[in-house]
Design a protein around this motif. Sequence first.
Motif, mmCIF file in Angstrom:
data_model
loop_
_atom_site.group_PDB
_atom_site.id
_atom_site.type_symbol
_atom_site.label_atom_id
_atom_site.label_comp_id
_atom_site.label_asym_id
_atom_site.label_seq_id
_atom_site.Cartn_x
_atom_site.Cartn_y
_atom_site.Cartn_z
ATOM 1 N N UNK A 95 -41.471 49.814 1.330
ATOM 2 C CA UNK A 95 -40.488 48.910 0.727
ATOM 3 C C UNK A 95 -41.096 47.520 0.594
ATOM 4 N N UNK A 96 -41.867 47.348 -0.462
ATOM 5 C CA UNK A 96 -42.601 46.103 -0.711
ATOM 6 C C UNK A 96 -41.719 45.117 -1.458
ATOM 7 N N UNK A 97 -41.513 43.945 -0.895
ATOM 8 C CA UNK A 97 -40.746 42.917 -1.583
ATOM 9 C C UNK A 97 -41.638 42.205 -2.597
ATOM 10 N N UNK A 98 -41.055 41.589 -3.628
ATOM 11 C CA UNK A 98 -41.888 40.843 -4.577
ATOM 12 C C UNK A 98 -42.575 39.643 -3.946
ATOM 13 N N UNK A 99 -42.126 39.227 -2.757
ATOM 14 C CA UNK A 99 -42.811 38.148 -2.053
ATOM 15 C C UNK A 99 -44.161 38.616 -1.512
ATOM 16 N N UNK A 100 -44.330 39.935 -1.366
ATOM 17 C CA UNK A 100 -45.563 40.469 -0.809
ATOM 18 C C UNK A 100 -46.673 40.684 -1.817
ATOM 19 N N UNK A 101 -46.357 40.621 -3.104
ATOM 20 C CA UNK A 101 -47.382 40.908 -4.104
ATOM 21 C C UNK A 101 -48.539 39.914 -4.040
ATOM 22 N N UNK A 102 -48.227 38.627 -3.949
ATOM 23 C CA UNK A 102 -49.290 37.618 -3.844
ATOM 24 C C UNK A 102 -50.092 37.793 -2.559
ATOM 25 N N UNK A 103 -49.378 37.957 -1.442
ATOM 26 C CA UNK A 103 -50.031 38.004 -0.145
ATOM 27 C C UNK A 103 -50.951 39.219 -0.016
ATOM 28 N N UNK A 104 -50.525 40.354 -0.523
ATOM 29 C CA UNK A 104 -51.318 41.578 -0.384
ATOM 30 C C UNK A 104 -52.327 41.766 -1.513
ATOM 31 N N UNK A 105 -51.935 41.440 -2.750
ATOM 32 C CA UNK A 105 -52.771 41.775 -3.901
ATOM 33 C C UNK A 105 -53.343 40.567 -4.627
ATOM 34 N N UNK A 106 -52.865 39.375 -4.283
ATOM 35 C CA UNK A 106 -53.386 38.171 -4.913
ATOM 36 C C UNK A 106 -52.847 37.902 -6.302
ATOM 37 N N UNK A 107 -51.764 38.596 -6.690
ATOM 38 C CA UNK A 107 -51.168 38.382 -8.014
ATOM 39 C C UNK A 107 -49.660 38.254 -7.861
ATOM 40 N N UNK A 170 -34.669 35.363 -1.484
ATOM 41 C CA UNK A 170 -34.015 35.842 -0.257
ATOM 42 C C UNK A 170 -32.505 35.592 -0.307
ATOM 43 N N UNK A 171 -32.106 34.482 -0.886
ATOM 44 C CA UNK A 171 -30.683 34.165 -0.975
ATOM 45 C C UNK A 171 -29.968 35.129 -1.909
ATOM 46 N N UNK A 172 -30.592 35.440 -3.038
ATOM 47 C CA UNK A 172 -30.005 36.412 -3.964
ATOM 48 C C UNK A 172 -29.823 37.768 -3.281
ATOM 49 N N UNK A 173 -30.858 38.212 -2.569
ATOM 50 C CA UNK A 173 -30.798 39.512 -1.898
ATOM 51 C C UNK A 173 -29.729 39.505 -0.808
ATOM 52 N N UNK A 174 -29.709 38.447 -0.003
ATOM 53 C CA UNK A 174 -28.742 38.365 1.097
ATOM 54 C C UNK A 174 -27.311 38.378 0.582
ATOM 55 N N UNK A 175 -27.082 37.824 -0.597
ATOM 56 C CA UNK A 175 -25.735 37.769 -1.163
ATOM 57 C C UNK A 175 -25.307 39.089 -1.805
ATOM 58 N N UNK A 176 -26.218 40.062 -1.867
ATOM 59 C CA UNK A 176 -25.903 41.303 -2.557
ATOM 60 C C UNK A 176 -25.839 41.141 -4.062
ATOM 61 N N UNK A 177 -26.468 40.098 -4.568
ATOM 62 C CA UNK A 177 -26.471 39.854 -6.008
ATOM 63 C C UNK A 177 -25.304 39.045 -6.510
ATOM 64 N N UNK A 178 -24.538 38.444 -5.588
ATOM 65 C CA UNK A 178 -23.354 37.689 -6.013
ATOM 66 C C UNK A 178 -23.555 36.175 -5.968
#
Length: 278
Positions: A95-107, A170-178
């Motif tokens: 379950x890779x978050x979009x925050x991890x793309x830079x950290x793991x793959x550099x993009x 993170x705020x969008x996710x925590x709100x359930x999209x609301x």
Amino acid sequence: MEPTTEVVAAQPAPELAGFIDHYLGYRMTGYQPGVHRGLPSRHLTFIVAIGHTIDVVAQTDPRQRPADYRCVLSGLQATPAAISHSGHQEGVAIALTPLGSRTLFGVPASELWNTSLEFADVAGPVGDELWERLQGPATWPQRFAACDRVLTGLARPDRLVAPELSWAWRTLVKSGGTANIATLATDIGWSRQHLARRFGTEFGLSPKLAARVTRFERARRMIERTPSFITIAQVAATCGYYDQAHLNRDFAELAGCSPTTWLAEEIPSVQDEPELRG
């Protein structure tokens, strides 16, 4: 043979927290061959197949040709993919978050938006190593430990998403999209237009679409898990839709079918949010 499903969840190594939410090992046997819908989610699709490859017969972008993957990495999406299966599936979903793309793959995650790749094409030999380490007889804890070893080796803590965008995601996710997008921008100190530009450049989709996908994912999980006496209209109200018709329209666009059709046709989904224990 009666269909059987085994699902085992685990948390990643502390170094990967915030970039990977969890691992999910799955083994499904005895099902009728068919086609599984890979649905939009707040996570990138990152699945290591064990045994049979992952056969994507219809990509989220119709311009991309169907392909088989040993270890598939796909960006965020707003349309479903179609994955053919023989009735047996086994692998580890990361379950890779979009925050991890830079950290793991550099993009940024935007570079993977709406496309699927063999992980080795992104990470090089490390992608082959991850697949090889998960093959053959092994326990789920051993496989999760192998994921930790490979992925922590890729992680670079100096490659991070801008803090304003990380907070917005993170705020969008925590709100359930609301969450209200204008309020998000105000809280950051940006205009709504500037937030939309920066957000799209980083993640590949607008804040409004990210909120919509997050809300849809929450509704999908609730529809699958709640007792039959809970109506879809009640799910719609709980998840922040105007009414059931609003939820149905989102399902039609994001899943390609109605909620009831999806529920009737779908095998157990490895996209589900696990209940982690321990």
